[in-house]
Scaffold this motif. Structure first.
Motif, PDB file in Angstrom:
ATOM      1  N   LEU A 172       0.819  -1.210   0.000  1.00 27.84           N
ATOM      2  CA  LEU A 172       0.000   0.000   0.000  1.00 27.84           C
ATOM      3  C   LEU A 172       0.850   1.256   0.000  1.00 27.84           C
ATOM      4  O   LEU A 172       0.523   2.247  -0.670  1.00 27.84           O
ATOM      5  CB  LEU A 172      -0.941  -0.002   1.205  1.00 27.84           C
ATOM      6  CG  LEU A 172      -2.097  -1.008   1.162  1.00 27.84           C
ATOM      7  CD1 LEU A 172      -2.843  -1.022   2.488  1.00 27.84           C
ATOM      8  CD2 LEU A 172      -3.061  -0.682   0.020  1.00 27.84           C
ATOM      9  N   ARG A 173       1.956   1.239   0.738  1.00 26.06           N
ATOM     10  CA  ARG A 173       2.823   2.412   0.783  1.00 26.06           C
ATOM     11  C   ARG A 173       3.506   2.660  -0.557  1.00 26.06           C
ATOM     12  O   ARG A 173       3.865   3.796  -0.868  1.00 26.06           O
ATOM     13  CB  ARG A 173       3.845   2.268   1.904  1.00 26.06           C
ATOM     14  CG  ARG A 173       3.234   2.352   3.296  1.00 26.06           C
ATOM     15  CD  ARG A 173       4.285   2.487   4.381  1.00 26.06           C
ATOM     16  NE  ARG A 173       3.661   2.664   5.682  1.00 26.06           N
ATOM     17  CZ  ARG A 173       3.590   1.742   6.627  1.00 26.06           C
ATOM     18  NH1 ARG A 173       4.146   0.545   6.422  1.00 26.06           N
ATOM     19  NH2 ARG A 173       2.994   1.980   7.771  1.00 26.06           N
TER      20      ARG A 173
ATOM     21  N   ASP B 224      -0.220   8.539   1.922  1.00 26.44           N
ATOM     22  CA  ASP B 224      -0.472   8.161   3.318  1.00 26.44           C
ATOM     23  C   ASP B 224      -1.902   8.463   3.740  1.00 26.44           C
ATOM     24  O   ASP B 224      -2.494   7.737   4.543  1.00 26.44           O
ATOM     25  CB  ASP B 224       0.495   8.891   4.259  1.00 26.44           C
ATOM     26  CG  ASP B 224       1.920   8.381   4.130  1.00 26.44           C
ATOM     27  OD1 ASP B 224       2.114   7.254   3.621  1.00 26.44           O
ATOM     28  OD2 ASP B 224       2.847   9.117   4.534  1.00 26.44           O
ATOM     29  N   ASP B 225      -2.477   9.540   3.198  1.00 28.84           N
ATOM     30  CA  ASP B 225      -3.831   9.945   3.581  1.00 28.84           C
ATOM     31  C   ASP B 225      -4.868   9.526   2.549  1.00 28.84           C
ATOM     32  O   ASP B 225      -5.887  10.198   2.358  1.00 28.84           O
ATOM     33  CB  ASP B 225      -3.895  11.457   3.800  1.00 28.84           C
ATOM     34  CG  ASP B 225      -3.517  12.251   2.549  1.00 28.84           C
ATOM     35  OD1 ASP B 225      -3.017  11.640   1.577  1.00 28.84           O
ATOM     36  OD2 ASP B 225      -3.725  13.484   2.549  1.00 28.84           O
TER      37      ASP B 225
ATOM     38  N   THR C 242     -10.064   6.976   5.771  1.00 24.89           N
ATOM     39  CA  THR C 242      -8.918   7.744   5.306  1.00 24.89           C
ATOM     40  C   THR C 242      -7.665   7.242   6.004  1.00 24.89           C
ATOM     41  O   THR C 242      -7.652   7.096   7.236  1.00 24.89           O
ATOM     42  CB  THR C 242      -9.091   9.247   5.600  1.00 24.89           C
ATOM     43  OG1 THR C 242     -10.241   9.730   4.918  1.00 24.89           O
ATOM     44  CG2 THR C 242      -7.867  10.038   5.150  1.00 24.89           C
ATOM     45  N   GLY C 243      -6.611   6.954   5.232  1.00 25.60           N
ATOM     46  CA  GLY C 243      -5.336   6.529   5.793  1.00 25.60           C
ATOM     47  C   GLY C 243      -4.980   5.103   5.439  1.00 25.60           C
ATOM     48  O   GLY C 243      -5.842   4.223   5.374  1.00 25.60           O
ATOM     49  N   ILE C 244      -3.690   4.879   5.195  1.00 24.47           N
ATOM     50  CA  ILE C 244      -3.209   3.550   4.802  1.00 24.47           C
ATOM     51  C   ILE C 244      -3.461   2.514   5.895  1.00 24.47           C
ATOM     52  O   ILE C 244      -3.858   1.375   5.607  1.00 24.47           O
ATOM     53  CB  ILE C 244      -1.707   3.626   4.445  1.00 24.47           C
ATOM     54  CG1 ILE C 244      -1.532   4.210   3.044  1.00 24.47           C
ATOM     55  CG2 ILE C 244      -1.055   2.249   4.505  1.00 24.47           C
ATOM     56  CD1 ILE C 244      -0.100   4.335   2.590  1.00 24.47           C
TER      57      ILE C 244
ATOM     58  N   GLY D  49       1.241   8.244 -10.611  1.00 24.90           N
ATOM     59  CA  GLY D  49       0.468   7.056 -10.267  1.00 24.90           C
ATOM     60  C   GLY D  49       0.147   6.910  -8.796  1.00 24.90           C
ATOM     61  O   GLY D  49      -0.549   5.962  -8.417  1.00 24.90           O
ATOM     62  N   THR D  50       0.633   7.804  -7.931  1.00 22.22           N
ATOM     63  CA  THR D  50       0.327   7.721  -6.507  1.00 22.22           C
ATOM     64  C   THR D  50      -1.179   7.885  -6.297  1.00 22.22           C
ATOM     65  O   THR D  50      -1.755   8.920  -6.657  1.00 22.22           O
ATOM     66  CB  THR D  50       1.080   8.802  -5.715  1.00 22.22           C
ATOM     67  OG1 THR D  50       2.487   8.617  -5.902  1.00 22.22           O
ATOM     68  CG2 THR D  50       0.751   8.720  -4.233  1.00 22.22           C
TER      69      THR D  50
END
Length: 260
Positions: free
Chosen positions: A172-173, A178-179, A190-192, A249-250
């Motif tokens: 995922l990272r 991160d958000d 919201t959040g990984i 792509g993020t």
């Protein structure tokens, strides 16, 4: 002195790299896609420039004046070789200039079009260039984001199929901000870390299921539609994700839709 009323000066922020935008401006095939015409030229000063638009019975003609890859500065003459207004705005009679500079995570394009025959012609051309610069943003972002998602979407699918918390978070990272915000019929978060917990719950309550992508990725101005299919011990399901992502792509936001 040149009449300012006969000059167009426009600037636009582009959600793509300077390299990608410069390639569109200096490679005939990419220029053709951008302009939706049939464009031919050689990428060097002195080359003839020709852009045919059969649907409108118009051919633009001119010559490459400056093509500096270091400063990303392009100048070419521009005018109507055949079609309406060829007599008042002939081939090569105006000067079109592009400058591409880095700006934030993307770039800025400055356009200057001078030597137009009248203020009325300048107003008409200005409307056309607003449209074409918007199209330039579309095409450049489509190139960069398409390539970026080719990199990140495999990690997105790998994370959803991974039952190990550590390797799932690592995947995922690699693909998400991160958000990141994720929403579907089952959750909104919201959040990984919360997303990883949600995936773990999916494996707990729907054991034996796996996820895969289906069909082509459709990209438009920082957003994409991506089909998916879930298969498992019982009947599967399918749908598509609406993804918002950076040009690299993020992934920043995903809304999942299920068919049926």
């Amino acid at each position: 002195m040149e009449d300012d009323a006969n000059v167009i000066e426009l600037s636009v922020e582009i959600d793509a790299s300077p390299e990608t935008v410069w390639a569109i401006l200096t490679e005939p095939d990419l220029f053709s896609v951008w302009m939706q015409g049939e464009v031919t030229f050689e990428p060097h000063p002195g080359s003839a420039f020709r852009a045919a638009f059969p649907n409108f019975n118009v051919v633009i003609g001119g010559e490459i004046v400056t093509l500096d890859a270091v400063t990303r500065h392009l100048q070419l003459t521009w005018g109507t070789e055949s079609g309406p207004k060829a007599d008042t705005y002939p081939a090569g009679s105006s000067l079109l200039e592009f400058r591409v500079t880095p700006a934030g995570s993307g770039c800025r394009v400055d356009l200057r079009h001078s030597g137009l025959p009248s203020p009325e012609a300048a107003r008409e051309q200005e409307g056309g260039w607003h449209f074409q610069l918007s199209r330039l943003n579309l095409e450049a972002n489509r190139i960069d984001l398409g390539a970026g998602l080719e990199r990140t979407l495999p990690d997105w699918i790998a994370a959803w199929n991974d039952q190990d918390a550590e390797t799932r978070l690592a995947a995922l990272r690699r693909c998400c901000a991160d958000d990141i915000t994720f929403r579907d019929d089952w959750t909104g978060l919201t959040g990984i870390d919360l997303l990883s917990m949600h995936i773990a719950s999916c494996h707990q309550y729907m054991p034996g299921y796996s996820l895969e992508h289906t069909g082509d990725v459709r990209v438009c101005r920082g957003e994409a539609l991506v089909g998916w299919r879930a298969t498992g011990p019982a009947d599967g399901s399918e749908g598509f994700n609406h993804i918002q992502a950076d040009p690299d792509g993020t992934i920043r936001r995903v809304t999942g839709f299920q068919k049926g």
